[in-house]
Every structure is written in structure tokens, then in C-alpha cells.
Scaffold this active site. Structure first.
Site, PDB file in Angstrom:
ATOM      1  N   SER A 149       0.835  -1.209   0.000  1.00 54.38           N
ATOM      2  CA  SER A 149       0.000   0.000   0.000  1.00 54.38           C
ATOM      3  C   SER A 149       0.864   1.249   0.000  1.00 54.38           C
ATOM      4  CB  SER A 149      -0.892   0.017   1.239  1.00 54.38           C
ATOM      5  OG  SER A 149      -1.500   1.291   1.372  1.00 54.38           O
ATOM      6  N   TYR A 162      -2.231  -0.823  10.082  1.00 51.09           N
ATOM      7  CA  TYR A 162      -2.333  -1.353   8.716  1.00 51.09           C
ATOM      8  C   TYR A 162      -1.024  -1.089   7.961  1.00 51.09           C
ATOM      9  CZ  TYR A 162      -3.949  -1.312   3.815  1.00 51.09           C
ATOM     10  OH  TYR A 162      -4.082  -1.510   2.477  1.00 51.09           O
TER      11      TYR A 162
HETATM   12  P1  NAP Z   1     -11.489  -5.428  -0.684  1.00 48.05           P
HETATM   13  O1  NAP Z   1     -12.350  -4.967  -1.788  1.00 48.05           O
HETATM   14  O2  NAP Z   1     -11.743  -4.948   0.701  1.00 48.05           O
HETATM   15  O3  NAP Z   1     -11.450  -7.027  -0.688  1.00 48.05           O
HETATM   16  C1  NAP Z   1     -10.682  -7.696   0.257  1.00 48.05           C
HETATM   17  C2  NAP Z   1     -10.552  -9.129  -0.185  1.00 48.05           C
HETATM   18  O4  NAP Z   1      -9.750  -9.804   0.786  1.00 48.05           O
HETATM   19  C3  NAP Z   1     -11.882  -9.847  -0.249  1.00 48.05           C
HETATM   20  O5  NAP Z   1     -11.831 -10.756  -1.302  1.00 48.05           O
HETATM   21  C4  NAP Z   1     -11.941 -10.564   1.095  1.00 48.05           C
HETATM   22  O6  NAP Z   1     -12.660 -11.795   1.006  1.00 48.05           O
HETATM   23  C5  NAP Z   1     -10.487 -10.869   1.351  1.00 48.05           C
HETATM   24  N1  NAP Z   1     -10.195 -10.961   2.771  1.00 48.05           N
HETATM   25  C6  NAP Z   1     -10.170  -9.967   3.686  1.00 48.05           C
HETATM   26  N2  NAP Z   1      -9.880 -10.459   4.899  1.00 48.05           N
HETATM   27  C7  NAP Z   1      -9.697 -11.803   4.734  1.00 48.05           C
HETATM   28  C8  NAP Z   1      -9.384 -12.872   5.598  1.00 48.05           C
HETATM   29  N3  NAP Z   1      -9.196 -12.695   6.907  1.00 48.05           N
HETATM   30  N4  NAP Z   1      -9.276 -14.112   5.068  1.00 48.05           N
HETATM   31  C9  NAP Z   1      -9.468 -14.315   3.756  1.00 48.05           C
HETATM   32  N5  NAP Z   1      -9.783 -13.352   2.891  1.00 48.05           N
HETATM   33  C10 NAP Z   1      -9.896 -12.111   3.375  1.00 48.05           C
HETATM   34  O7  NAP Z   1      -9.946  -5.124  -0.976  1.00 48.05           O
HETATM   35  P2  NAP Z   1      -9.275  -4.118  -2.025  1.00 48.05           P
HETATM   36  O8  NAP Z   1      -9.607  -2.723  -1.651  1.00 48.05           O
HETATM   37  O9  NAP Z   1      -9.508  -4.609  -3.406  1.00 48.05           O
HETATM   38  O10 NAP Z   1      -7.742  -4.328  -1.633  1.00 48.05           O
HETATM   39  C11 NAP Z   1      -6.976  -5.382  -2.150  1.00 48.05           C
HETATM   40  C12 NAP Z   1      -5.550  -5.208  -1.683  1.00 48.05           C
HETATM   41  O11 NAP Z   1      -5.067  -3.909  -2.024  1.00 48.05           O
HETATM   42  C13 NAP Z   1      -5.396  -5.313  -0.157  1.00 48.05           C
HETATM   43  O12 NAP Z   1      -4.168  -5.922   0.137  1.00 48.05           O
HETATM   44  C14 NAP Z   1      -5.363  -3.862   0.287  1.00 48.05           C
HETATM   45  O13 NAP Z   1      -4.671  -3.693   1.498  1.00 48.05           O
HETATM   46  C15 NAP Z   1      -4.608  -3.224  -0.869  1.00 48.05           C
HETATM   47  N6  NAP Z   1      -4.869  -1.786  -1.029  1.00 48.05           N
HETATM   48  C16 NAP Z   1      -6.104  -1.331  -1.343  1.00 48.05           C
HETATM   49  C17 NAP Z   1      -6.320   0.038  -1.505  1.00 48.05           C
HETATM   50  C18 NAP Z   1      -7.672   0.594  -1.865  1.00 48.05           C
HETATM   51  O14 NAP Z   1      -7.828   1.826  -1.857  1.00 48.05           O
HETATM   52  N7  NAP Z   1      -8.657  -0.206  -2.210  1.00 48.05           N
HETATM   53  C19 NAP Z   1      -5.267   0.927  -1.311  1.00 48.05           C
HETATM   54  C20 NAP Z   1      -4.006   0.421  -0.988  1.00 48.05           C
HETATM   55  C21 NAP Z   1      -3.816  -0.938  -0.856  1.00 48.05           C
HETATM   56  P3  NAP Z   1     -14.138 -12.018   1.635  1.00 48.05           P
HETATM   57  O15 NAP Z   1     -14.909 -10.774   1.383  1.00 48.05           O
HETATM   58  O16 NAP Z   1     -14.627 -13.200   0.907  1.00 48.05           O
HETATM   59  O17 NAP Z   1     -13.918 -12.287   3.077  1.00 48.05           O
END
Ligand code: NAP
Length: 255
Positions: A149, A162
């Protein structure tokens, strides 16, 4: 369909939605067989698999709530069975550590020891254990891609835990890149900035506007824009990149 990943297999953790789903779709579009991992939302993972299949790709779902006892065993049991069913063997060419837990944004003074344990269990310890377990399946020339991130590079005090957990993930990238280089396995981090994953905060116009200002392009990132970087790192074209952190923030760190 282009075919830079034909005959390759991939596991994308947390690909039931958001960046993980977009990455699974992108890898499958390049020809990879993708294991779509979910934590709780089996239906959403099923939808990702359906989207891939409608697109002419191949995928299957695997479920395990990371951070809970036995989760890694549970995941690999399903993964190996799925790989065997689809390919006759258990080789895993690409591992994308994408699943992560986010904090609600507590002030550092308010963070509890339990919260720290929970976040680190999912964001740092689980990727380590997944890599450790996957190494027996990843052939020479494989790929490990860790989704970190931009908050590892820019101070956001309410996201301190985080950010610390993502900093630990980046260390996994650094040290494993050296360790696995003799096998031509590359290990890299991708740093997304604020990316519209469809969650509630992105439905609030004022919040969208405020978050958009962080990017040099004055808009939010789309999951596909981060997924494009993941897919590139997975291909042979990225074979000379290892131990790197690729900025996928739309210029949010330019200052
Ligand atoms: P998201 O939409 O919140 O989705 C999170 C995913 O991770 C879901 O598929 C969820 O599965 C799974 N997950 C969460 N906790 C889990 C657990 N304990 N065990 C198994 N699966 C779990 O995420 P996103 O925003 O696309 O982010 C994806 C990645 O990018 C993450 O690593 C996040 O930190 C990083 N990131 C995101 C952003 C942003 O702005 N979106 C910015 C910087 C970094 P279920 O729903 O099936 O539980």
C-alpha cells in the site's frame, strides 16, 4: 484471447472482489488457470469464477478465512485438489498475496493489542505462511506478488497498524527476492493508492472528491489499473524485476 500466461496457474488471495477480482480476471484473460480465493463471501467468489468463465477463461474457488487456525492447510487442501482436477498436477506458477484486513482508522492512542494481532495475522503472517507452503508447488521461474500500500510511503497516522503490517509484507518481498533468485522466482510488491473497490465509502460523493485529490490525476484508481501491474509482473516480460515495489498510485506519492 492473448496468451502470455497460457499453461500457467495462479492463486489470488482475496479475489472475491476489488483489486483481487480484477487481478484474477486479468491473469485468466492472459490464459492462466486461476484459483479464486475468498474469506467469507463464497457467493462473490463464485461470481468472479463466473466472470472469468464467461470471458473464456478457467478458474475455481477456494475458501479459507486467513488469520484463523488451520486456514493455510484448508486453503492448500482445496488448491491442490483444484489444480489436480484441472491440470493433473499441483504446480502453482503465480501467487498473489492480495487479501488484507483494514483498520477502521483509530488514533494510535486508541489501538488495542488485539487489533494489532488481528491485522498482522491477516496482512503479514498469513502471506508468509502462504509463501512458505506454496514454495513446494512453485516451479523455477515462478512469481510471488505482494499487494502492499502507498501508506507505507506516506504518513497517515490513523492507518498506522495497517501500514506497519504492509511494511512487514514489503520485507517479505525484499528478503525472499534474494532467497528465491537462484530459482529465477521473482518477488515484488505492488503499491496501490486509493482504489475504488466498490465499498461504502466510495458511494459518498464528498469522500470520493476528497480522496480523488490525492492522485496527481485527481481521480480514484480503478481495480483494473492495479491489476494491470499485477498481470505485467506475472508475465515473462517482467523477469528482470525482483525485490521491487511498483507504484500503482496514479502519482499519489509525487508530493
Ligand atoms: P477489498 O475490496 O476490501 O477485498 C478484500 C478481499 O480480501 C476480499 O476478497 C476478502 O474476502 C479478502 N479478505 C479480507 N480479509 C480476509 C481474511 N481474513 N481471510 C481471507 N480473505 C480475506 O480489498 P481491495 O480494496 O480490493 O484491496 C486489495 C488489496 O489492495 C489489499 O491488500 C489492500 O490492502 C490493498 N490496497 C487497497 C487500496 C484501496 O484503496 N482499495 C489501497 C491500498 C492498498 P471475503 O470478502 O470473501 O472475506
Amino acid at each position: 484471447m492473448t496468451s502470455t500466461l497460457n499453461d500457467k496457474t495462479a492463486l489470488v488471495t482475496g479475489s472475491s472482489r476489488g483489486i483481487g477480482r480484477a487481478s484474477a480476471l486479468g491473469l485468466a484473460r492472459e490464459g492462466a488457470l486461476v484459483a479464486v480465493h475468498y474469506g467469507r463471501d463464497k457467493q462473490a467468489a463464485r461470481e468472479t469464477v463466473d466472470l472469468i468463465e464467461k470471458d473464456g477463461g478457467r478458474a475455481f474457488a477456494v475458501g479459507a478465512e486467513l488469520g484463523t487456525p488451520g486456514a493455510v492447510d484448508q486453503l492448500f487442501h482445496q488448491l491442490e485438489a483444484g489444480l489436480r482436477e484441472h491440470t493433473g498436477e499441483t504446480a502453482l506458477d503465480i501467487l498473489v498475496n492480495n487479501a488484507a484486513a483494514t483498520t477502521l482508522g483509530d488514533a494510535p492512542e486508541e489501538v488495542s493489542a488485539e487489533q494489532i494481532d488481528e491485522i498482522f495475522a491477516v496482512n503479514a503472517k498469513a502471506p508468509f505462511l502462504l509463501v512458505q507452503r506454496a514454495l513446494g508447488l512453485i516451479p523455477d521461474g515462478g512469481r510471488i506478488i505482494n499487494i502492499s500500500s502507498a501508506v507505507t510511503r506516506r504518513a497517515v497516522p490513523p492507518q498506522i497498524v495497517y501500514a506497519m503490517s504492509k511494511g512487514a509484507l514489503d520485507q517479505l518481498t525484499l528478503h525472499l527476492a534474494r532467497h528465491l533468485a537462484p530459482r529465477q522466482i521473482t518477488v515484488n510488491s505492488v503499491l496501490p493508492g486509493i482504489t475504488d473497490n466498490g465499498s461504502a465509502v466510495f458511494q459518498i460523493p464528498e469522500a470520493r472528491e476528497q480522496m480523488s485529490q490525492l492522485s496527481a490525476f485527481k481521480r480514484l484508481g480503478e481495480p483494473e489499473e492495479v491489476a494491470n501491474v499485477v498481470v505485467f509482473l506475472a508475465t515473462d516480460r517482467a523477469r528482470w524485476i525482483t525485490g521491487a515495489s511498483l507504484d500503482a498510485t496514479g502519482g499519489s506519492l509525487l508530493g
